[in-house]
Design an enzyme around this catalytic site. Sequence first.
Site, mmCIF file in Angstrom:
data_model
loop_
_atom_site.group_PDB
_atom_site.id
_atom_site.type_symbol
_atom_site.label_atom_id
_atom_site.label_comp_id
_atom_site.label_asym_id
_atom_site.label_seq_id
_atom_site.Cartn_x
_atom_site.Cartn_y
_atom_site.Cartn_z
ATOM 1 N N LYS A 32 8.201 -1.829 12.796
ATOM 2 C CA LYS A 32 8.092 -0.864 11.687
ATOM 3 C C LYS A 32 7.975 0.585 12.155
ATOM 4 O O LYS A 32 8.400 1.492 11.454
ATOM 5 C CB LYS A 32 6.911 -1.226 10.781
ATOM 6 C CG LYS A 32 7.194 -2.425 9.886
ATOM 7 C CD LYS A 32 6.160 -2.549 8.781
ATOM 8 C CE LYS A 32 6.503 -3.660 7.813
ATOM 9 N NZ LYS A 32 6.248 -5.012 8.387
ATOM 10 N N GLU B 45 2.987 2.589 -0.438
ATOM 11 C CA GLU B 45 2.088 1.490 -0.745
ATOM 12 C C GLU B 45 2.057 0.586 0.478
ATOM 13 O O GLU B 45 2.933 0.654 1.344
ATOM 14 C CB GLU B 45 2.590 0.692 -1.948
ATOM 15 C CG GLU B 45 3.796 -0.189 -1.670
ATOM 16 C CD GLU B 45 5.107 0.589 -1.522
ATOM 17 O OE1 GLU B 45 5.163 1.752 -1.976
ATOM 18 O OE2 GLU B 45 6.051 0.028 -0.934
ATOM 19 N N SER C 244 9.739 -9.716 16.053
ATOM 20 C CA SER C 244 9.500 -8.465 15.317
ATOM 21 C C SER C 244 8.110 -7.874 15.503
ATOM 22 O O SER C 244 7.926 -6.674 15.351
ATOM 23 C CB SER C 244 9.786 -8.659 13.834
ATOM 24 O OG SER C 244 9.032 -9.735 13.306
HETATM 25 C C1 LIG Z 1 6.757 -6.220 7.866
HETATM 26 C C2 LIG Z 1 7.126 -7.191 8.911
HETATM 27 C C3 LIG Z 1 8.239 -8.048 8.775
HETATM 28 C C4 LIG Z 1 9.084 -8.101 7.537
HETATM 29 O O1 LIG Z 1 9.787 -6.958 7.219
HETATM 30 P P1 LIG Z 1 11.367 -6.811 7.405
HETATM 31 O O2 LIG Z 1 11.675 -5.558 6.691
HETATM 32 O O3 LIG Z 1 12.003 -8.022 6.778
HETATM 33 O O4 LIG Z 1 11.639 -6.761 8.847
HETATM 34 C C5 LIG Z 1 8.582 -8.882 9.825
HETATM 35 N N1 LIG Z 1 7.839 -8.910 10.951
HETATM 36 C C6 LIG Z 1 6.756 -8.120 11.127
HETATM 37 C C7 LIG Z 1 5.988 -8.209 12.390
HETATM 38 C C8 LIG Z 1 6.364 -7.240 10.109
HETATM 39 O O5 LIG Z 1 5.275 -6.460 10.290
#
Ligand SMILES: *Cc1c(COP(=O)(O)O)cnc(C)c1O
Length: 403
Positions: free
Chosen positions: A93, A115, A382
């Site tokens: 993010k 938010e 992610s």
């Molecule tokens: C917020 C988040 C997601 C989901 O958001 P996407 O916009 O679908 O990528 C996935 N993995 C992590 C670690 C997150 O913090």
Amino acid sequence: MNTLVKRPDNKGFFGEYGGSFLPPDLQPVMDEITKTYEEISKSPDFQGELTALYQDYVGRPSPIFYARNLSKKVGGAQIYMKREDLNHTGAHKINHCLGEVLLAKKMGKKKVIAETGAGQHGVALATAAALLGLECDIYMGEVDIIKEHPNVIRMKILGAKVIPVSSGLKTLKEAVDEAFTAYVQDTVTQFYAIGSVVGPHPFPMMVRDFQTIVGIEAKKQFAASPGGLPNNLMACVGGGSNAIGLFTAFMDDESVKMYGVEPSGIGFKDGEHAATMTLGKPGIIHGFKCLLLQDDEGNPLPVYSVASGLDYPGVGPEHSYLKGIERVQYTTINDKEAIDAFFELSREEGIIPAMESAHAIAYAIKLAAELPKEETILMNLSGRGDKDIDFITEHYGKEYGID
Ligand SMILES: *Cc1c(COP(=O)(O)O)cnc(C)c1O
């Protein structure tokens, strides 16, 4: 930024999805953001600043890791991971939050607003705002404030204002409503920073562009390995930003198959899952058109997943489009499978993943088992799982030998 993908059109549509469905008095504000983004984001000045932040602040490029132990245990395709969990703040993010805050700053804004549900977007935005010297207001439901205490503290330490929302169910939906109301009152000095590839045009395009660094790096890094290109890409899909970030650079490589993984939670009845791509129908939410989990009147249905970053009833318009043209396949993983994968990766490779990412890992394991050893899977890890350890051990620890 990536120039391969010529989407969306100049009204923000990806096929029939996307666009901007806003009250007429707000449309000029979005048009101005679009125009400024088109100008500023292409300037060498902006690109240079963002690239430097990615390198020196986020720690990019993030490595690609070959999960040798896991691949061997599964006995099929070789599994590789793009380590977005190693970024500063622990997830992907920060890539788009830095882009958005830098843009807001160049536009002369004083404050970013957003938010947050579980607090992940709030923390990443508060981080970028602290670094770049903008004020930051985060709207958060009172229920979430209690549940996600460590993230509330992080945002406050970072100098952001956390504004409790006490209307309705006191969770994400009400927080969106109040943040939006606050934004509309002053669109001159404030910038609404959306947390995924969702919302009205230009946000799905803009957030995608900021995340394409993930796939651009991965493609370069993978070029050195046998075959040059991965056979399969994989990522979890909430709004879809980490998935589109990995996929975009490979979009024109026809040999590369792509999989988006959604949460089927505890079942396929309404309220038990957030499998938008699988069960959604075209609809409008938060100012854009996408596949949407909705009732007969078009109202968003309640959603659920053990991974709070994945429980959104809509999804990015580009994903809705990519499903339609069959460029990406979307599939589901349930809570149990994701929790198994969370422990599997922790114990095989010494990496504790975010519960969101654990959905992609679970599907990588499933698919790898069906594929020959010569094939490769590159998944987007992610985020890291520190935020999830208390909840997981409290609710599921016993089953996995933690008392
Ligand atoms: C917020 C988040 C997601 C989901 O958001 P996407 O916009 O679908 O990528 C996935 N993995 C992590 C670690 C997150 O913090």
